[in-house]
Design a protein around this motif. Structure first.
Motif, PDB file in Angstrom:
ATOM      1  N   TYR A   1      15.467   5.296  -7.987  1.00 26.40           N
ATOM      2  CA  TYR A   1      14.140   4.846  -7.548  1.00 26.40           C
ATOM      3  C   TYR A   1      13.899   5.356  -6.131  1.00 26.40           C
ATOM      4  O   TYR A   1      14.632   5.001  -5.201  1.00 26.40           O
ATOM      5  CB  TYR A   1      14.056   3.324  -7.565  1.00 26.40           C
ATOM      6  CG  TYR A   1      14.168   2.704  -8.935  1.00 26.40           C
ATOM      7  CD1 TYR A   1      13.206   2.945  -9.915  1.00 26.40           C
ATOM      8  CD2 TYR A   1      15.238   1.865  -9.261  1.00 26.40           C
ATOM      9  CE1 TYR A   1      13.304   2.374 -11.175  1.00 26.40           C
ATOM     10  CE2 TYR A   1      15.332   1.276 -10.514  1.00 26.40           C
ATOM     11  CZ  TYR A   1      14.365   1.537 -11.468  1.00 26.40           C
ATOM     12  OH  TYR A   1      14.473   0.959 -12.713  1.00 26.40           O
ATOM     13  N   LEU A   2      12.882   6.175  -5.947  1.00 23.28           N
ATOM     14  CA  LEU A   2      12.582   6.716  -4.629  1.00 23.28           C
ATOM     15  C   LEU A   2      11.642   5.791  -3.865  1.00 23.28           C
ATOM     16  O   LEU A   2      10.612   5.345  -4.378  1.00 23.28           O
ATOM     17  CB  LEU A   2      11.958   8.107  -4.739  1.00 23.28           C
ATOM     18  CG  LEU A   2      12.944   9.279  -4.554  1.00 23.28           C
ATOM     19  CD1 LEU A   2      14.007   9.255  -5.636  1.00 23.28           C
ATOM     20  CD2 LEU A   2      12.223  10.605  -4.537  1.00 23.28           C
ATOM     21  N   SER A   3      12.032   5.536  -2.621  1.00 20.54           N
ATOM     22  CA  SER A   3      11.251   4.682  -1.733  1.00 20.54           C
ATOM     23  C   SER A   3       9.984   5.387  -1.267  1.00 20.54           C
ATOM     24  O   SER A   3       9.945   6.621  -1.152  1.00 20.54           O
ATOM     25  CB  SER A   3      12.109   4.292  -0.528  1.00 20.54           C
ATOM     26  OG  SER A   3      11.340   3.677   0.485  1.00 20.54           O
ATOM     27  N   ASN A   4       8.975   4.600  -0.950  1.00 16.81           N
ATOM     28  CA  ASN A   4       7.764   5.139  -0.326  1.00 16.81           C
ATOM     29  C   ASN A   4       7.923   5.269   1.184  1.00 16.81           C
ATOM     30  O   ASN A   4       7.076   5.878   1.844  1.00 16.81           O
ATOM     31  CB  ASN A   4       6.555   4.250  -0.627  1.00 16.81           C
ATOM     32  CG  ASN A   4       5.800   4.692  -1.864  1.00 16.81           C
ATOM     33  OD1 ASN A   4       5.971   5.805  -2.357  1.00 16.81           O
ATOM     34  ND2 ASN A   4       4.950   3.820  -2.388  1.00 16.81           N
ATOM     35  N   ASP A   5       8.964   4.674   1.746  1.00 15.01           N
ATOM     36  CA  ASP A   5       9.197   4.778   3.182  1.00 15.01           C
ATOM     37  C   ASP A   5       9.740   6.176   3.492  1.00 15.01           C
ATOM     38  O   ASP A   5      10.776   6.577   2.941  1.00 15.01           O
ATOM     39  CB  ASP A   5      10.200   3.717   3.630  1.00 15.01           C
ATOM     40  CG  ASP A   5      10.430   3.743   5.123  1.00 15.01           C
ATOM     41  OD1 ASP A   5      11.265   4.550   5.582  1.00 15.01           O
ATOM     42  OD2 ASP A   5       9.778   2.965   5.840  1.00 15.01           O
ATOM     43  N   PRO A   6       9.081   6.943   4.367  1.00 13.15           N
ATOM     44  CA  PRO A   6       9.492   8.338   4.604  1.00 13.15           C
ATOM     45  C   PRO A   6      10.934   8.473   5.082  1.00 13.15           C
ATOM     46  O   PRO A   6      11.615   9.439   4.706  1.00 13.15           O
ATOM     47  CB  PRO A   6       8.511   8.821   5.673  1.00 13.15           C
ATOM     48  CG  PRO A   6       7.332   7.915   5.559  1.00 13.15           C
ATOM     49  CD  PRO A   6       7.870   6.584   5.131  1.00 13.15           C
TER      50      PRO A   6
ATOM     51  N   VAL B   1       1.889   2.144  -1.281  1.00 13.06           N
ATOM     52  CA  VAL B   1       2.254   0.743  -1.487  1.00 13.06           C
ATOM     53  C   VAL B   1       3.648   0.462  -0.929  1.00 13.06           C
ATOM     54  O   VAL B   1       4.558   1.276  -1.051  1.00 13.06           O
ATOM     55  CB  VAL B   1       2.190   0.391  -2.993  1.00 13.06           C
ATOM     56  CG1 VAL B   1       2.781  -0.982  -3.273  1.00 13.06           C
ATOM     57  CG2 VAL B   1       0.750   0.450  -3.479  1.00 13.06           C
ATOM     58  N   ASN B   2       3.809  -0.708  -0.312  1.00 14.09           N
ATOM     59  CA  ASN B   2       5.111  -1.157   0.176  1.00 14.09           C
ATOM     60  C   ASN B   2       6.119  -1.192  -0.971  1.00 14.09           C
ATOM     61  O   ASN B   2       5.772  -1.451  -2.124  1.00 14.09           O
ATOM     62  CB  ASN B   2       4.950  -2.556   0.793  1.00 14.09           C
ATOM     63  CG  ASN B   2       6.225  -3.080   1.429  1.00 14.09           C
ATOM     64  OD1 ASN B   2       7.174  -3.448   0.747  1.00 14.09           O
ATOM     65  ND2 ASN B   2       6.227  -3.129   2.743  1.00 14.09           N
ATOM     66  N   ASP B   3       7.388  -0.967  -0.657  1.00 16.12           N
ATOM     67  CA  ASP B   3       8.402  -0.887  -1.704  1.00 16.12           C
ATOM     68  C   ASP B   3       8.560  -2.173  -2.508  1.00 16.12           C
ATOM     69  O   ASP B   3       8.972  -2.122  -3.676  1.00 16.12           O
ATOM     70  CB  ASP B   3       9.758  -0.517  -1.100  1.00 16.12           C
ATOM     71  CG  ASP B   3       9.868   0.970  -0.786  1.00 16.12           C
ATOM     72  OD1 ASP B   3       8.970   1.732  -1.176  1.00 16.12           O
ATOM     73  OD2 ASP B   3      10.872   1.361  -0.143  1.00 16.12           O
ATOM     74  N   ALA B   4       8.281  -3.342  -1.915  1.00 14.91           N
ATOM     75  CA  ALA B   4       8.443  -4.591  -2.676  1.00 14.91           C
ATOM     76  C   ALA B   4       7.452  -4.676  -3.837  1.00 14.91           C
ATOM     77  O   ALA B   4       7.863  -4.830  -4.995  1.00 14.91           O
ATOM     78  CB  ALA B   4       8.326  -5.802  -1.760  1.00 14.91           C
ATOM     79  N   PRO B   5       6.140  -4.564  -3.603  1.00 14.59           N
ATOM     80  CA  PRO B   5       5.232  -4.553  -4.759  1.00 14.59           C
ATOM     81  C   PRO B   5       5.339  -3.285  -5.594  1.00 14.59           C
ATOM     82  O   PRO B   5       5.021  -3.304  -6.792  1.00 14.59           O
ATOM     83  CB  PRO B   5       3.841  -4.699  -4.127  1.00 14.59           C
ATOM     84  CG  PRO B   5       3.999  -4.282  -2.709  1.00 14.59           C
ATOM     85  CD  PRO B   5       5.398  -4.649  -2.321  1.00 14.59           C
ATOM     86  N   LEU B   6       5.808  -2.188  -4.993  1.00 16.57           N
ATOM     87  CA  LEU B   6       6.021  -0.964  -5.769  1.00 16.57           C
ATOM     88  C   LEU B   6       7.012  -1.203  -6.908  1.00 16.57           C
ATOM     89  O   LEU B   6       6.964  -0.542  -7.951  1.00 16.57           O
ATOM     90  CB  LEU B   6       6.545   0.144  -4.853  1.00 16.57           C
ATOM     91  CG  LEU B   6       6.833   1.503  -5.478  1.00 16.57           C
ATOM     92  CD1 LEU B   6       5.555   2.151  -6.011  1.00 16.57           C
ATOM     93  CD2 LEU B   6       7.529   2.422  -4.466  1.00 16.57           C
ATOM     94  N   ALA B   7       7.898  -2.192  -6.705  1.00 15.96           N
ATOM     95  CA  ALA B   7       8.883  -2.511  -7.743  1.00 15.96           C
ATOM     96  C   ALA B   7       8.224  -2.960  -9.043  1.00 15.96           C
ATOM     97  O   ALA B   7       8.848  -2.863 -10.112  1.00 15.96           O
ATOM     98  CB  ALA B   7       9.830  -3.605  -7.242  1.00 15.96           C
ATOM     99  N   LEU B   8       6.990  -3.445  -8.996  1.00 15.67           N
ATOM    100  CA  LEU B   8       6.347  -3.930 -10.220  1.00 15.67           C
ATOM    101  C   LEU B   8       6.097  -2.811 -11.223  1.00 15.67           C
ATOM    102  O   LEU B   8       6.580  -2.891 -12.363  1.00 15.67           O
ATOM    103  CB  LEU B   8       5.056  -4.685  -9.899  1.00 15.67           C
ATOM    104  CG  LEU B   8       5.229  -6.174  -9.624  1.00 15.67           C
ATOM    105  CD1 LEU B   8       5.973  -6.433  -8.324  1.00 15.67           C
ATOM    106  CD2 LEU B   8       3.881  -6.893  -9.585  1.00 15.67           C
ATOM    107  N   PRO B   9       5.365  -1.746 -10.887  1.00 14.82           N
ATOM    108  CA  PRO B   9       5.223  -0.679 -11.882  1.00 14.82           C
ATOM    109  C   PRO B   9       6.530   0.057 -12.131  1.00 14.82           C
ATOM    110  O   PRO B   9       6.761   0.546 -13.246  1.00 14.82           O
ATOM    111  CB  PRO B   9       4.160   0.250 -11.261  1.00 14.82           C
ATOM    112  CG  PRO B   9       4.153  -0.069  -9.811  1.00 14.82           C
ATOM    113  CD  PRO B   9       4.504  -1.519  -9.707  1.00 14.82           C
TER     114      PRO B   9
END
Length: 366
Positions: free
Chosen positions: A266-271, A315-323
């Protein structure tokens, strides 16, 4: 269609319904939480058992960062067995309980232990069952707030799916500062795109994998853990699943890799964080072959073995976990069916139960 399949597919709809519920209760939620969150020494503890505990593990790092205060994910199973260590520091505490049924012995006991060990504790109960013990006990209590998820989230299937994601979404929307409820629509749209591509995951279930490794950083570390559990549950343990962080995986656990291993990164959205995620994906390509490494990313990529989740690149990684977790749920369903299991009841002999059984809660001695 099985209940579990339906409950996976209904998630975009129930996320929108959850956001509408929160909008209708915005005043009471604000009146309850604002004075609590204003306490400078407040400790926030996110708790639950199994999948419900992993909701806290996803949220805690992101909430700590956004609230700039101490937020901890501690499973009810740890609270119940070691309450005097967990609540050793008697400071104002907000205990956030995630519970699908609200009837698990540890979930009930954790709230009672917090109240008995701490002089100042407030309870935020996020549950899917209006008739559960937690909902009934804390409704009407001025030191508690019960947030009930839409009825459809009280999953009939064995594994938690829509219950997990709806409770996670709720906690993020009410606890993270400056949240727009329209985020639920953005996440739901992304999940609908994932569901429309579900058939792309079928070939993975047909390759004869014996092990699956899930890797994620920060909030996505909790997602990796939930993903591994979902596969373990729906295949009744027939496929070995493992979870770790990209950096932690190299320190010994990488030994789990062999020729019949699938790795999901799972790739993070944080650069900054995603650099480490990309590094492990590249390393896994060399170790087991790129065809056996599925990268899940919200950003555009020219990688072949990638499932891009569109519309959530900001989107922040926490809500990104939903999709993202919808992908893990779909994989687990496909592996379950490929192995001839029944996803709604993978343990027909009752070895593992929907609501945990056999737990004795021992009284805490003063």
């Amino acid at each position: 269609m099985t209940d579990t399949c339906q409950e996976v597919r209904q998630q975009p709809a129930v996320w929108r319904e959850t956001a509408a519920m929160l909008a209708s209760r915005s005043t009471s939620i604000k009146e309850f939480l604002e004075p609590i969150l204003a306490a400078p020494d407040l400790r926030i503890v996110l708790t639950g058992a199994g999948t419900s505990a992993f909701a806290g593990q996803i949220l805690a790092p992101a909430l700590s960062r956004s609230l700039r205060r101490r937020v901890e994910a501690i499973a009810t199973t740890d609270i119940v067995s070691n309450p005097q260590e967990i609540f050793a520091e008697d400071v104002p505490t907000l205990l956030v309980s995630f519970a699908r049924s609200g009837d698990s012995p540890e979930s009930v006991a954790a709230t009672e232990l917090a109240a008995s060990c701490l002089r100042s504790v407030h309870q935020l109960v996020i549950t899917c069952n209006a008739d559960g013990h937690l909902a009934r006990t804390h409704s009407g209590d001025p030191s508690a707030l019960v947030l009930l998820m839409p009825p459809a989230t009280n999953d009939r299937g064995f594994a938690m799916t829509s219950s997990f994601t709806s409770m996670l979404l709720t906690a993020w929307l009410v606890l993270a500062p400056d949240q727009d409820l329209q985020l639920a629509d953005q996440l739901a749209d992304a999940a609908e795109r994932v569901l429309a591509r579900a058939d792309e995951l079928t070939p993975y279930a047909e390759r004869g994998y014996e092990r699956i490794v899930y890797l994620g950083s920060g909030p996505l570390g909790g997602l990796a853990r939930e993903s591994a559990l979902k596969l373990l549950e729906l295949t009744a343990g027939e496929i070995v699943s493992y979870y770790d962080t990209p950096l932690g995986f190299r320190h010994g656990p990488k030994a789990v890799l062999e020729e019949r291993t699938l790795a999901v990164v799972y790739l993070s959205n944080d650069p900054y964080t995603r650099q480490y995620d990309q590094d492990i994906a590249t390393e896994l390509d060399a170790a087991i072959g790129a065809d056996n490494v599925l990268v899940v990313d919200a950003q555009p990529s020219d990688r072949d073995s990638i499932l891009q989740v569109e519309g959530v690149a900001d989107v922040n990684d926490a809500p990104l976990a939903l999709p993202y977790v919808v992908i893990a749920q779909l994989l687990a369903l496909r592996f379950s069916v490929a192995l001839g299991r029944t996803p709604d009841n993978p343990f027909p002999d009752g070895e593992v139960n929907r609501v945990v059984q056999g737990v004795t809660i021992h009284p805490l001695q003063p």
